[in-house]
Design a protein around this motif. Structure first.
Motif, PDB file in Angstrom:
ATOM      1  N   ASN A  79       5.274  -9.556  -1.764  1.00  0.00           N
ATOM      2  CA  ASN A  79       6.278  -9.693  -2.818  1.00  0.00           C
ATOM      3  C   ASN A  79       5.722  -9.203  -4.151  1.00  0.00           C
ATOM      4  O   ASN A  79       4.512  -9.138  -4.357  1.00  0.00           O
ATOM      5  CB  ASN A  79       6.723 -11.152  -2.941  1.00  0.00           C
ATOM      6  N   GLN A  81       6.033  -6.216  -5.332  1.00  0.00           N
ATOM      7  CA  GLN A  81       6.002  -4.758  -5.311  1.00  0.00           C
ATOM      8  C   GLN A  81       7.406  -4.195  -5.149  1.00  0.00           C
ATOM      9  O   GLN A  81       8.306  -4.855  -4.626  1.00  0.00           O
ATOM     10  CB  GLN A  81       5.143  -4.249  -4.152  1.00  0.00           C
ATOM     11  N   THR A  82       7.581  -2.955  -5.564  1.00  0.00           N
ATOM     12  CA  THR A  82       8.795  -2.220  -5.202  1.00  0.00           C
ATOM     13  C   THR A  82       8.549  -1.555  -3.845  1.00  0.00           C
ATOM     14  O   THR A  82       7.416  -1.504  -3.355  1.00  0.00           O
ATOM     15  CB  THR A  82       9.119  -1.135  -6.248  1.00  0.00           C
ATOM     16  N   ILE A  83       9.619  -1.023  -3.244  1.00  0.00           N
ATOM     17  CA  ILE A  83       9.477  -0.313  -1.966  1.00  0.00           C
ATOM     18  C   ILE A  83       8.565   0.903  -2.147  1.00  0.00           C
ATOM     19  O   ILE A  83       7.700   1.182  -1.309  1.00  0.00           O
ATOM     20  CB  ILE A  83      10.858   0.105  -1.425  1.00  0.00           C
ATOM     21  N   ASP A  84       8.732   1.624  -3.266  1.00  0.00           N
ATOM     22  CA  ASP A  84       7.876   2.788  -3.546  1.00  0.00           C
ATOM     23  C   ASP A  84       6.406   2.386  -3.602  1.00  0.00           C
ATOM     24  O   ASP A  84       5.539   3.059  -3.029  1.00  0.00           O
ATOM     25  CB  ASP A  84       8.276   3.430  -4.879  1.00  0.00           C
ATOM     26  N   GLU A  85       6.110   1.278  -4.294  1.00  0.00           N
ATOM     27  CA  GLU A  85       4.723   0.811  -4.420  1.00  0.00           C
ATOM     28  C   GLU A  85       4.157   0.389  -3.062  1.00  0.00           C
ATOM     29  O   GLU A  85       2.993   0.646  -2.754  1.00  0.00           O
ATOM     30  CB  GLU A  85       4.655  -0.356  -5.411  1.00  0.00           C
ATOM     31  N   ASP A 150      17.600   2.616  -2.097  1.00  0.00           N
ATOM     32  CA  ASP A 150      17.036   2.316  -3.415  1.00  0.00           C
ATOM     33  C   ASP A 150      15.580   1.887  -3.263  1.00  0.00           C
ATOM     34  O   ASP A 150      15.284   0.713  -3.019  1.00  0.00           O
ATOM     35  CB  ASP A 150      17.857   1.211  -4.091  1.00  0.00           C
ATOM     36  N   THR A 151      14.658   2.844  -3.418  1.00  0.00           N
ATOM     37  CA  THR A 151      13.239   2.541  -3.214  1.00  0.00           C
ATOM     38  C   THR A 151      12.596   1.910  -4.448  1.00  0.00           C
ATOM     39  O   THR A 151      11.401   1.602  -4.432  1.00  0.00           O
ATOM     40  CB  THR A 151      12.457   3.811  -2.812  1.00  0.00           C
ATOM     41  N   THR A 152      13.389   1.708  -5.517  1.00  0.00           N
ATOM     42  CA  THR A 152      12.871   1.005  -6.697  1.00  0.00           C
ATOM     43  C   THR A 152      13.115  -0.501  -6.592  1.00  0.00           C
ATOM     44  O   THR A 152      12.683  -1.259  -7.460  1.00  0.00           O
ATOM     45  CB  THR A 152      13.538   1.535  -7.980  1.00  0.00           C
ATOM     46  N   LYS A 153      13.787  -0.912  -5.515  1.00  0.00           N
ATOM     47  CA  LYS A 153      14.128  -2.327  -5.324  1.00  0.00           C
ATOM     48  C   LYS A 153      12.880  -3.146  -5.007  1.00  0.00           C
ATOM     49  O   LYS A 153      11.995  -2.692  -4.274  1.00  0.00           O
ATOM     50  CB  LYS A 153      15.138  -2.440  -4.178  1.00  0.00           C
ATOM     51  N   LYS A 154      12.802  -4.363  -5.536  1.00  0.00           N
ATOM     52  CA  LYS A 154      11.670  -5.251  -5.287  1.00  0.00           C
ATOM     53  C   LYS A 154      11.743  -5.828  -3.867  1.00  0.00           C
ATOM     54  O   LYS A 154      12.837  -6.126  -3.360  1.00  0.00           O
ATOM     55  CB  LYS A 154      11.674  -6.416  -6.284  1.00  0.00           C
TER      56      LYS A 154
END
Length: 626
Positions: A79, A81-85, A150-154
């Motif tokens: 938890n 992180q974003t999906i990208d991270e 949406d890969t910026t989603k947490k």
């Protein structure tokens, strides 16, 4: 040589021995299912194989150079992180290789000395070795396939299903040689399961998985490892073959045990008389008695789910739905839906995740209110609603306390009543488990407890939302047997196609944008017609066009100049189209294409077939005048 070898594996938790001295191997290209009851250590064994847990004894050996990937039943994603991270941190090795290659390429373009060329050559070799050239393309394809946009989603904001899909996408992105999956179909809709089915069955990877989905198991796996009371049995065949061999083995064991019990009775009589003369023969007989006793008492009885309800009588009016409408903002769940339920109806509900299936069930049971329309429930209807998320179980309460809060005594279908404790035993909760805290239960045990709290009220209208998740095949078979004989109304939401086929008469298909189609027939029939329908339309179109062209009167006796040129070019065009069609068919059969890419290829092949038929028909018309 094995991709993976397990030798003499043993594992104990507290005073419970999960398995002792297990030995097995996974061969290259084999696709194997691991079958065992819940609580016997399946997930623990998988974690030991990938090094996430430590075995008490024994060891696991991987072949050199083998890349292994593991999907847990409930993936633990960090938890915050974003999906990208998460993607970057999960694949730092690949990201570094790509970064190094780009730097080497840039260095070579600005200064083409021997060192720069050598660095570029080494970086190129690493890109080849790690298959990193199309990493970004594969990543985008998989994320799109698993509907992760949406890969910026947490990570914290993702649902359980979204986390499972993300974890599965990352596992497949690794392109492992050996893939280990723990209940991969949980939280996936049917379309996605069918794509995975095709992908795994066509790929050359080695696979070991735990699954309760029998269609998925049968269509992907041809080998079964059965773990029974800590022992392994290998079956070179599908699920039906496994059931047959298991039944044969248990029948032989029962016969041997019965014989040993008869012999033990005779030996006990002899021991009681105990000859005074302790001859060598009598001492040997006494020593042999221990072996006979162990065989006579060694057959362990499998726990079984025993479901028997006193279903409440159903009156004339059951459930009427009239002009039902429900939306969330711009998202339509159901629009102008009408239905009149009849006695004994058995309806399956299918649709993509997020299409509104669970919201529809909440509307029927009064948990949510419609925007407009009416839902009228008969006076005699008693709903039993098993929710996908389960009820809120109090973790610091004992299992027996949860049940006694609902009923101390439970009426059964045979007219008798049983205690809450006995009812728990019917659901495979022995006395020692009944006094455990809910927090100590496994996922499968919590599912059974949830099911118990629904059925204890003897409902005559059962609504089950994904009841098969986390249930092992033994429990699943018993639940099917109960539901097949259930006399009330049944609504079943499930991604388990076998379960749907066996228990439902017709389907509500949630097609999106509020449209719900009532389809009379099994899921398999619906799936077959869904695939067959576009082909039939194409064939009808070709037949109609062919007839129209064949009906044209022929008044010419030779070709015009333009028609002669058309005739010559058609041969080349048809040949080129056939080559393209063959290449696309080869790409489809390779098993490496993503779901969306497969759809595009299939559409293009259909277009090519139509073009080839049209041009061939035209060539045949012109050929008559050559």
């Amino acid at each position: 040589m094995n991709y993976l070898s397990a030798e003499n594996l043993s594992k104990t938790y507290g005073d419970k021995e999960l398995f002792n001295g297990l030995n097995f191997g996974l061969h290259k290209g084999e696709k194997t299912a691991l079958i065992a009851n819940n609580g016997t250590g399946k997930s623990t064994l998988l974690k030991i194989l990938v090094g996430k847990e430590i075995t008490d004894t024994g060891h696991v050996t991987l072949r050199d150079g083998i890349k292994i990937a593991f999907l847990e039943q409930d993936p633990l994603l960090e938890n915050g992180q974003t999906i990208d991270e998460l993607i970057f941190s999960s694949h730092t090795g690949i990201s570094k290789i790509i970064h190094d290659y780009e730097n080497a390429l840039q260095a070579t373009s600005s200064n083409s000395n021997s060192e720069a060329k050598k660095n570029l050559e080494m970086a190129t070799v690493e890109m080849d070795h790690k298959n990193a050239w199309d990493y970004e393309r594969r990543l985008k394809q998989l994320l799109s396939l698993f509907r992760i946009t949406d890969t910026t989603k947490k990570i914290d904001l993702l649902s359980g299903g979204e986390k499972k899909r993300l974890a599965l996408a990352l596992v497949l992105l690794d392109e492992p040689d050996l893939l280990i999956l723990d209940e991969p179909t949980n939280h996936l809709d049917v379309d996605m399961i069918e794509w995975m089915e095709k992908y795994l069955s066509r790929s050359n990877l080695t696979l070991l998985m735990v699954t309760h989905d029998r269609y998925f198991l049968d269509r992907v796996c041809s080998h079964i490892l059965e773990m029974n009371h800590g022992q392994f049995y290998y079956h070179n065949g599908n699920y039906e073959y496994f059931l047959q061999k298991k039944a044969e083995r248990e029948e032989v064991r029962q016969v041997e045990t019965d014989k040993a019990r008869q012999l033990m009775k005779k030996e006990l009589d002899w021991l009681r008389r105990m000859p005074k003369a302790r001859t060598h023969k009598s001492k040997s007989r006494i020593q042999a008695f221990d072996g006979i006793k162990e065989k006579a008492t060694g057959l362990k009885t499998e726990q079984e789910l025993k479901l028997q309800l006193n279903v409440t009588r159903i009156g004339g009016k059951i459930l009427e739905i009239e002009n039902l409408n429900k939306s969330y903002g711009e998202i339509k769940i159901v629009e102008n839906f009408n239905y009149l339920f009849k006695k004994g109806e058995r309806i399956g509900i299918i649709g993509k995740n997020g299409s509104g299936k669970t919201s529809f069930l909440n509307l029927l049971t009064g948990i949510e209110k419609p925007d407009s329309g009416k839902i009228e429930t008969g006076a005699t209807i008693v709903f039993g609603y098993y929710k996908q998320a389960g009820i809120e179980l109090t973790n610091n309460k004992k299992v027996i306390e949860i049940v006694k809060e609902i009923a101390e005594v439970v009426p059964m279908g045979n007219g008798n009543s049983i205690s809450a404790s006995k009812f728990l035993e019917h659901f495979m909760f022995p006395v020692e488990t009944q006094y455990k805290l809910v927090s100590q239960l496994s996922g499968g045990e919590k599912r059974r407890l949830n099911l118990l709290t629904v059925l204890i009220k003897n409902p005559n209208f059962l609504i089950l939302d994904e009841p098969t998740n986390d249930l092992d095949l033994l429990v699943l078979n018993k639940l099917e047997e109960f539901l097949a004989n259930y006399s009330g109304c049944l609504i079943l939401v499930s991604h388990d196609r076998y379960f749907l086929d066996k228990l439902t008469d017709h389907l509500f298909i949630f097609e999106g944008n509020g449209k719900v189609r009532d389809y009379y027939g099994s899921y398999t029939k619906y799936s077959f017609e869904k695939v067959k329908q576009p082909t039939e339309k194409q064939n009808q179109k070709k037949t109609t066009e062919g007839k129209q062209k064949n009906q044209k009167p022929r008044v010419k006796t030779k070709l015009s100049f333009n028609e002669q040129r058309e005739y010559e070019s058609l041969e080349k065009e048809i040949e080129q189209l056939e080559v393209e069609k063959a290449e696309l068919e080869s790409a489809i059969n390779s098993g490496i294409q993503a779901y969306e890419e497969l759809n595009k290829l299939s559409i293009r092949i259909a277009e090519l077939i139509e073009l080839i038929d049209e041009k061939t028909l035209r060539w045949m018309e012109l050929d008559e005048f050559v």
